[in-house]
Write a protein that holds these residues in place. Structure first.
Motif, PDB file in Angstrom:
ATOM      1  N   ARG A   1       0.957  11.696  -8.994  1.00 52.10           N
ATOM      2  CA  ARG A   1       2.426  11.697  -8.987  1.00 52.10           C
ATOM      3  C   ARG A   1       2.980  13.071  -9.363  1.00 52.10           C
TER       4      ARG A   1
ATOM      5  N   LYS B   1       2.154  15.026 -11.857  1.00 52.66           N
ATOM      6  CA  LYS B   1       2.274  15.285 -13.285  1.00 52.66           C
ATOM      7  C   LYS B   1       0.883  15.312 -13.914  1.00 52.66           C
TER       8      LYS B   1
ATOM      9  N   SER C   1       5.551   5.086 -17.711  1.00 50.95           N
ATOM     10  CA  SER C   1       6.505   5.002 -16.599  1.00 50.95           C
ATOM     11  C   SER C   1       7.782   5.780 -16.889  1.00 50.95           C
ATOM     12  N   SER C   2       8.188   5.784 -18.171  1.00 49.45           N
ATOM     13  CA  SER C   2       9.436   6.468 -18.542  1.00 49.45           C
ATOM     14  C   SER C   2       9.330   7.985 -18.378  1.00 49.45           C
ATOM     15  N   HIS C   3       8.100   8.501 -18.245  1.00 50.58           N
ATOM     16  CA  HIS C   3       7.911   9.937 -18.059  1.00 50.58           C
ATOM     17  C   HIS C   3       7.772  10.332 -16.592  1.00 50.58           C
ATOM     18  N   LEU C   4       7.829   9.357 -15.695  1.00 50.01           N
ATOM     19  CA  LEU C   4       7.746   9.671 -14.273  1.00 50.01           C
ATOM     20  C   LEU C   4       9.114  10.062 -13.728  1.00 50.01           C
ATOM     21  N   ASN C   5       9.130  10.826 -12.668  1.00 51.39           N
ATOM     22  CA  ASN C   5      10.405  11.196 -12.043  1.00 51.39           C
ATOM     23  C   ASN C   5      11.134   9.955 -11.551  1.00 51.39           C
ATOM     24  N   GLU C   6      10.355   8.990 -11.044  1.00 51.64           N
ATOM     25  CA  GLU C   6      10.909   7.702 -10.625  1.00 51.64           C
ATOM     26  C   GLU C   6      10.080   6.610 -11.299  1.00 51.64           C
TER      27      GLU C   6
ATOM     28  N   GLU D   1       8.071   3.377 -12.395  1.00 54.10           N
ATOM     29  CA  GLU D   1       7.362   2.389 -11.589  1.00 54.10           C
ATOM     30  C   GLU D   1       7.048   1.156 -12.436  1.00 54.10           C
TER      31      GLU D   1
END
Length: 223
Positions: free
Chosen positions: A36, A38, A61-66, A68
């Motif tokens: 992803r 990162k 998930s909270s650290h992803l751009n979107e 999931e």
């Protein structure tokens, strides 16, 4: 713990304490994040460590751009994790020596982990350790995950001791806080993936599972 209280039982965490699974988890989590765009960071890892799977992957998930679905992330991570396990999995230094010492002193012991039961049983079976623990508690056995004290309060109850008579061995900040909140005597043994945590709630920090001070503490319970 008062000066007169002695250790009557020991509760082990699993990941990063008994086995080097945090190293394998770091590798698998990094691979998941690289897909992803990162990479794994101390902040992401610290927020996941010691927690139940869905709580940990909500944090990731909270650290992803979107963001999931945490369950889908966990499933994908599990595939990567198990592909790496056989190559990288090792017991932590001193594990078997400490278990032998506790057997010699006839001190009951259990495992209290945030991981699922099937995963726990896989690891214990792989190293022929299932029969060496009087109790095992997993994510499925509690309503509230670490750092809530529930799992260690339950461990003390199932081992037949008061929490303050139970030694908790932990490697993470989250687990350390759980044991301390339960009123247990907590010895933290951080490793390279957790040593940036806050271990101020531990009674003390040891270097490994055969740390001299740790062995003296245990021996004092059967002197």
């Amino acid at each position: 713990m008062s000066q007169t209280t002695t250790i009557q039982a020991v509760a082990f965490d699993l990941d990063g304490l008994m086995f080097n699974t945090e190293h394998v988890f770091f590798l698998s989590g990094d691979a998941l994040l690289q897909r992803r765009g990162k990479s794994m960071t101390p902040d992401i890892l610290q927020g996941m460590m010691g927690r139940r799977a869905m709580e940990g992957f909500q944090h990731l998930s909270s650290h992803l751009n979107e963001p999931e679905d945490p369950h889908e992330l966990w499933l994908e991570s599990q595939e990567i994790f198990h592909s790496l396990l056989d190559m990288h999995l090792k017991p932590m230094h001193g594990l078997f020596e400490l278990l032998d010492y506790l057997d010699e002193l006839e001190i009951p012991k259990g495992v209290a982990t945030s991981s699922p039961r099937a995963y726990l049983e896989t690891l214990l079976t792989k190293f022929d350790l299932t029969h060496r623990f009087q109790i095992t508690l997993t994510a499925e056995d509690v309503t509230h995950g670490k750092p809530h004290p529930e799992i260690y309060l339950s461990a003390a109850r199932n081992l037949g001791v008061d929490p303050e008579q139970m030694l908790v061995l932990e490697d993470s900040e989250t687990g350390t806080k759980s044991g301390a909140s339960a009123g247990a005597y907590v010895v933290s043994i951080p490793h390279e993936y957790s040593d940036y945590g806050d271990f101020s709630s531990a009674n003390y920090v040891a270097s490994n599972l055969t740390d001299d001070r740790l062995l003296q503490l245990i021996a004092g319970g059967k002197s």
